[in-house]
Design a protein around this motif. Sequence first.
Motif, PDB file in Angstrom:
ATOM      1  N   HIS A   1       0.829  -1.265  -0.128  1.00 13.42           N
ATOM      2  CA  HIS A   1      -0.066   0.063  -0.068  1.00 13.42           C
ATOM      3  C   HIS A   1       0.678   1.126  -0.132  1.00 13.42           C
ATOM      4  N   GLY A   2       1.901   1.103  -0.552  1.00 19.02           N
ATOM      5  CA  GLY A   2       2.887   2.372  -0.870  1.00 19.02           C
ATOM      6  C   GLY A   2       4.475   2.161  -1.105  1.00 19.02           C
TER       7      GLY A   2
ATOM      8  N   ALA B   1       0.307   6.317   5.278  1.00 15.57           N
ATOM      9  CA  ALA B   1       0.398   6.031   3.975  1.00 15.57           C
ATOM     10  C   ALA B   1      -0.729   5.083   3.426  1.00 15.57           C
TER      11      ALA B   1
ATOM     12  N   GLU C   1      -3.618   7.345   3.102  1.00 12.90           N
ATOM     13  CA  GLU C   1      -3.212   8.441   2.186  1.00 12.90           C
ATOM     14  C   GLU C   1      -3.632  10.050   2.720  1.00 12.90           C
TER      15      GLU C   1
ATOM     16  N   CYS D   1       1.836   4.298  -8.191  1.00  7.08           N
ATOM     17  CA  CYS D   1       0.593   4.682  -7.775  1.00  7.08           C
ATOM     18  C   CYS D   1      -0.668   4.609  -8.856  1.00  7.08           C
TER      19      CYS D   1
ATOM     20  N   TRP E   1      -3.497   4.659  -6.426  1.00  5.14           N
ATOM     21  CA  TRP E   1      -3.094   5.382  -5.201  1.00  5.14           C
ATOM     22  C   TRP E   1      -2.982   6.742  -5.628  1.00  5.14           C
ATOM     23  N   THR E   2      -2.867   7.737  -4.570  1.00  3.71           N
ATOM     24  CA  THR E   2      -2.472   9.078  -4.602  1.00  3.71           C
ATOM     25  C   THR E   2      -1.137   9.328  -4.609  1.00  3.71           C
TER      26      THR E   2
ATOM     27  N   ASN F   1      -0.028  10.617  -1.999  1.00  6.31           N
ATOM     28  CA  ASN F   1       0.169  10.475  -0.462  1.00  6.31           C
ATOM     29  C   ASN F   1       0.438   8.972  -0.117  1.00  6.31           C
ATOM     30  N   SER F   2       0.382   8.032  -0.842  1.00  8.49           N
ATOM     31  CA  SER F   2       0.993   6.668  -0.512  1.00  8.49           C
ATOM     32  C   SER F   2       2.692   6.543  -0.780  1.00  8.49           C
TER      33      SER F   2
ATOM     34  N   ARG G   1       6.288  14.871  -3.320  1.00  5.05           N
ATOM     35  CA  ARG G   1       4.804  14.220  -3.332  1.00  5.05           C
ATOM     36  C   ARG G   1       3.980  15.370  -4.266  1.00  5.05           C
TER      37      ARG G   1
END
Length: 290
Positions: free
Chosen positions: A42-43, A102, A105, A155, A160-161, A163-164, A186
């Motif tokens: 997830h990141g 993360a 997000e 991403c 994902w955005t 922010n991941s 970012r």
Amino acid sequence: MSTPMTADQFVKALVAEGLNVKEYKDWRNHNRNHKGAWGPVHGVVIHHTAGTNSLDLCYDGTSELPGPLCQTYLHKNGTAYMVGNGRANHAGTFAQNAVTAAVNESPTHPRPDASEPVDGNVQFYGIEIENLGNGKDPFPDVQYQAAVLWAAAICRFHGWTANSVIGHGEGTRRKVDPAFDMNEFRRNVAAQLGQSPKPEPKPEPPATRPDVPAFPGTYYFRPGAKNQFVTQLGRQLVKKGYGRYYKVGPGPQWTAVDRAAVRAFQEAQGWSGAGADGYPGPQTWKRLFS
């Protein structure tokens, strides 16, 4: 949370984003999966190598820390070398509050707690960017842009955005890398993804800000781009003595004229090769507006 990309999906995503990708040795079968799970993920985590010529080190690792030490090694010239496919020894243990930020997000990434109960190698992709990490070794624009593309590609694939994306020093107090501002990074990833960058949660008072305007992101200076930042760049180039490249004056459309002027400015800084490719990045922007 997401299922990790396959090797084919990973390469395809990076190439589609615009990266120059090289497959190194037996990277498709090179991992630490026998030591534990790989995913869900997830990141992504951004690192610098703190050394030079680190490709083989990132692939092989050391006796104390076997490789791969990341999924991707990023050369100074912007080439992305694939060195691992699966679990890699890049993150180590992470603080739960950092991982939670993360996963959610969050637009804010808190200082990591002292306790580190999470195995970051399971849940995060990692890239090692060739850099000494001493604050003096520059990240060439082509390298920095490639790092943005790498993070954006992952991403984009997972939905994902930006922010991941976190820096190694945002996941643990043991580390400080990478040696550049992650909030700006970012914002650049968000611009590449076509998102509206979110404002800083606690901006500095105007009186303490430097005179140099913030670099808007590499997204705004690619072929076909048309925006106010291209005009701003062109006007500054004219002020610096590069007006001879503009027959009708700077405008909002990014053209070969802008690139030629930028390349001339980069060469005047003593840069060459990938460091003088004509595309502005944070280092060029800072020098140009200083």
